[in-house]
Design a protein around this motif. Structure first.
Motif, PDB file in Angstrom:
ATOM      1  N   PRO A 135      47.650 -25.975  15.143  1.00  0.00           N
ATOM      2  CA  PRO A 135      47.614 -24.547  14.800  1.00  0.00           C
ATOM      3  C   PRO A 135      46.216 -23.922  14.966  1.00  0.00           C
ATOM      4  O   PRO A 135      46.103 -22.768  15.366  1.00  0.00           O
ATOM      5  CB  PRO A 135      48.062 -24.517  13.334  1.00  0.00           C
ATOM      6  N   ASP A 136      45.160 -24.679  14.686  1.00  0.00           N
ATOM      7  CA  ASP A 136      43.801 -24.162  14.889  1.00  0.00           C
ATOM      8  C   ASP A 136      43.538 -23.889  16.364  1.00  0.00           C
ATOM      9  O   ASP A 136      42.871 -22.923  16.720  1.00  0.00           O
ATOM     10  CB  ASP A 136      42.752 -25.139  14.360  1.00  0.00           C
ATOM     11  N   CYS A 137      44.060 -24.736  17.212  1.00  0.00           N
ATOM     12  CA  CYS A 137      43.899 -24.550  18.655  1.00  0.00           C
ATOM     13  C   CYS A 137      44.632 -23.287  19.104  1.00  0.00           C
ATOM     14  O   CYS A 137      44.063 -22.452  19.806  1.00  0.00           O
ATOM     15  CB  CYS A 137      44.429 -25.759  19.405  1.00  0.00           C
ATOM     16  N   TYR A 138      45.891 -23.151  18.688  1.00  0.00           N
ATOM     17  CA  TYR A 138      46.656 -21.955  19.051  1.00  0.00           C
ATOM     18  C   TYR A 138      45.960 -20.695  18.544  1.00  0.00           C
ATOM     19  O   TYR A 138      45.891 -19.693  19.237  1.00  0.00           O
ATOM     20  CB  TYR A 138      48.072 -22.019  18.472  1.00  0.00           C
ATOM     21  N   ASN A 139      45.444 -20.753  17.321  1.00  0.00           N
ATOM     22  CA  ASN A 139      44.780 -19.595  16.746  1.00  0.00           C
ATOM     23  C   ASN A 139      43.510 -19.247  17.536  1.00  0.00           C
ATOM     24  O   ASN A 139      43.230 -18.075  17.786  1.00  0.00           O
ATOM     25  CB  ASN A 139      44.442 -19.858  15.271  1.00  0.00           C
ATOM     26  N   ALA A 140      42.758 -20.261  17.954  1.00  0.00           N
ATOM     27  CA  ALA A 140      41.529 -20.029  18.720  1.00  0.00           C
ATOM     28  C   ALA A 140      41.824 -19.399  20.073  1.00  0.00           C
ATOM     29  O   ALA A 140      41.064 -18.558  20.557  1.00  0.00           O
ATOM     30  CB  ALA A 140      40.771 -21.348  18.899  1.00  0.00           C
ATOM     31  N   CYS A 141      42.925 -19.786  20.702  1.00  0.00           N
ATOM     32  CA  CYS A 141      43.258 -19.305  22.048  1.00  0.00           C
ATOM     33  C   CYS A 141      44.159 -18.075  22.048  1.00  0.00           C
ATOM     34  O   CYS A 141      44.481 -17.545  23.115  1.00  0.00           O
ATOM     35  CB  CYS A 141      43.919 -20.429  22.849  1.00  0.00           C
ATOM     36  N   LYS A 142      44.563 -17.606  20.882  1.00  0.00           N
ATOM     37  CA  LYS A 142      45.534 -16.516  20.802  1.00  0.00           C
ATOM     38  C   LYS A 142      45.048 -15.237  21.480  1.00  0.00           C
ATOM     39  O   LYS A 142      45.781 -14.604  22.239  1.00  0.00           O
ATOM     40  CB  LYS A 142      45.892 -16.242  19.349  1.00  0.00           C
ATOM     41  N   SER A 143      43.820 -14.842  21.242  1.00  0.00           N
ATOM     42  CA  SER A 143      43.293 -13.614  21.835  1.00  0.00           C
ATOM     43  C   SER A 143      43.238 -13.728  23.356  1.00  0.00           C
ATOM     44  O   SER A 143      43.600 -12.795  24.071  1.00  0.00           O
ATOM     45  CB  SER A 143      41.904 -13.324  21.271  1.00  0.00           C
ATOM     46  N   CYS A 144      42.798 -14.869  23.842  1.00  0.00           N
ATOM     47  CA  CYS A 144      42.754 -15.127  25.286  1.00  0.00           C
ATOM     48  C   CYS A 144      44.155 -15.016  25.872  1.00  0.00           C
ATOM     49  O   CYS A 144      44.365 -14.370  26.903  1.00  0.00           O
ATOM     50  CB  CYS A 144      42.171 -16.515  25.519  1.00  0.00           C
ATOM     51  N   PHE A 145      45.130 -15.643  25.209  1.00  0.00           N
ATOM     52  CA  PHE A 145      46.518 -15.601  25.665  1.00  0.00           C
ATOM     53  C   PHE A 145      47.055 -14.171  25.692  1.00  0.00           C
ATOM     54  O   PHE A 145      47.606 -13.727  26.703  1.00  0.00           O
ATOM     55  CB  PHE A 145      47.393 -16.478  24.759  1.00  0.00           C
ATOM     56  N   GLU A 146      46.893 -13.454  24.581  1.00  0.00           N
ATOM     57  CA  GLU A 146      47.426 -12.093  24.499  1.00  0.00           C
ATOM     58  C   GLU A 146      46.822 -11.190  25.568  1.00  0.00           C
ATOM     59  O   GLU A 146      47.531 -10.423  26.212  1.00  0.00           O
ATOM     60  CB  GLU A 146      47.184 -11.515  23.108  1.00  0.00           C
ATOM     61  N   ASN A 147      45.521 -11.277  25.762  1.00  0.00           N
ATOM     62  CA  ASN A 147      44.884 -10.452  26.796  1.00  0.00           C
ATOM     63  C   ASN A 147      45.393 -10.811  28.185  1.00  0.00           C
ATOM     64  O   ASN A 147      45.593  -9.930  29.017  1.00  0.00           O
ATOM     65  CB  ASN A 147      43.369 -10.572  26.731  1.00  0.00           C
ATOM     66  N   SER A 148      45.598 -12.088  28.431  1.00  0.00           N
ATOM     67  CA  SER A 148      46.120 -12.514  29.734  1.00  0.00           C
ATOM     68  C   SER A 148      47.520 -11.963  29.968  1.00  0.00           C
ATOM     69  O   SER A 148      47.830 -11.454  31.052  1.00  0.00           O
ATOM     70  CB  SER A 148      46.138 -14.040  29.827  1.00  0.00           C
ATOM     71  N   VAL A 149      48.371 -12.039  28.946  1.00  0.00           N
ATOM     72  CA  VAL A 149      49.740 -11.546  29.073  1.00  0.00           C
ATOM     73  C   VAL A 149      49.746 -10.027  29.259  1.00  0.00           C
ATOM     74  O   VAL A 149      50.436  -9.502  30.130  1.00  0.00           O
ATOM     75  CB  VAL A 149      50.592 -11.963  27.845  1.00  0.00           C
ATOM     76  N   PHE A 150      48.966  -9.304  28.460  1.00  0.00           N
ATOM     77  CA  PHE A 150      48.941  -7.839  28.576  1.00  0.00           C
ATOM     78  C   PHE A 150      48.341  -7.385  29.910  1.00  0.00           C
ATOM     79  O   PHE A 150      48.689  -6.328  30.421  1.00  0.00           O
ATOM     80  CB  PHE A 150      48.198  -7.204  27.400  1.00  0.00           C
ATOM     81  N   ASP A 151      47.455  -8.201  30.481  1.00  0.00           N
ATOM     82  CA  ASP A 151      46.901  -7.895  31.804  1.00  0.00           C
ATOM     83  C   ASP A 151      47.807  -8.387  32.926  1.00  0.00           C
ATOM     84  O   ASP A 151      47.434  -8.355  34.092  1.00  0.00           O
ATOM     85  CB  ASP A 151      45.510  -8.518  31.957  1.00  0.00           C
ATOM     86  N   GLN A 152      48.974  -8.911  32.569  1.00  0.00           N
ATOM     87  CA  GLN A 152      49.984  -9.414  33.501  1.00  0.00           C
ATOM     88  C   GLN A 152      49.487 -10.589  34.343  1.00  0.00           C
ATOM     89  O   GLN A 152      49.878 -10.760  35.492  1.00  0.00           O
ATOM     90  CB  GLN A 152      50.492  -8.299  34.401  1.00  0.00           C
ATOM     91  N   ALA A 153      48.626 -11.413  33.772  1.00  0.00           N
ATOM     92  CA  ALA A 153      48.137 -12.598  34.482  1.00  0.00           C
ATOM     93  C   ALA A 153      49.307 -13.526  34.791  1.00  0.00           C
ATOM     94  O   ALA A 153      50.151 -13.794  33.933  1.00  0.00           O
ATOM     95  CB  ALA A 153      47.097 -13.329  33.642  1.00  0.00           C
ATOM     96  N   ALA A 154      49.346 -14.023  36.003  1.00  0.00           N
ATOM     97  CA  ALA A 154      50.428 -14.915  36.418  1.00  0.00           C
ATOM     98  C   ALA A 154      50.393 -16.229  35.650  1.00  0.00           C
ATOM     99  O   ALA A 154      51.421 -16.872  35.452  1.00  0.00           O
ATOM    100  CB  ALA A 154      50.339 -15.179  37.914  1.00  0.00           C
TER     101      ALA A 154
END
Length: 173
Positions: A135-154
């Motif tokens: 869960p700490d890993c997911y929490n650390a990467c969450k912002s990176c993930f969300e920005n990638s998805v909202f920017d439509q990263a493949a």
């Protein structure tokens, strides 16, 4: 991989000593943020390595976010959106990917095999090396993930490093 981590640590210490300070904390200017060409990189090297506090970490840079007192470079995140060619995330996939990430984060376990997110063409995987808390890993990467998805990263990869040996990884492809 340990050799690479040790080399990075030695380089960071050398840079710190050469600068004459105990901490590398100069912000990276907005001029060094990756251009749209860097985001569209298809060669797999669309990230920057910087030992500094950086608000643009979710655009493909590395950010320092803690670490030991006097050694903040021992804790950093590397966020790599669009690490190879692929079809952009659609608006429908975007919502489903956000739901999958939340589900995996709440489950609190590593996903050792590529696992399909239902009703999308995307697969998730996560793992930790000397990392005890998924869960700490997911929490650390969450912002990176969300920005990638909202920017439509493949696709995207996020690496979180703590100390010399602990790291975790979250990806969707």
């Amino acid at each position: 991989m340990r050799f690479t981590t040790i080399v990075r640590a030695v380089i960071a210490v050398s840079l710190t000593l050469a600068a004459g300070t105990g901490v590398l904390a100069a912000p990276v200017s907005s001029a060094s943020a990756p251009s749209s060409a860097a985001v569209e990189n298809t060669e797999g090297d669309g990230y920057a390595f910087a030992l500094s506090i950086n608000d643009a970490a979710n655009e493909g840079n590395v950010t320092v976010d803690g670490g030991l007192p006097g050694l903040p470079w021992l804790s950093h995140i590397r966020c790599i959106p669009n690490f190879y060619r692929g079809k952009k995330v659609s608006p429908v996939e975007r919502e489903r990917l956000l739901g999958c990430y939340k589900k995996f984060q709440e489950k609190g376990e590593w996903i050792s095999k590529m696992t399909k997110c239902p009703d999308t063409r995307r697969y998730f995987q996560s793992w930790g090396h000397h990392w005890d808390s998924p869960p700490d890993c997911y929490n650390a990467c969450k912002s990176c993930f969300e920005n990638s998805v909202f920017d439509q990263a493949a696709n995207f990869r996020c690496f979180k490093y703590e100390g010399i040996t602990a790291r975790c990884h979250v990806t969707y492809e």
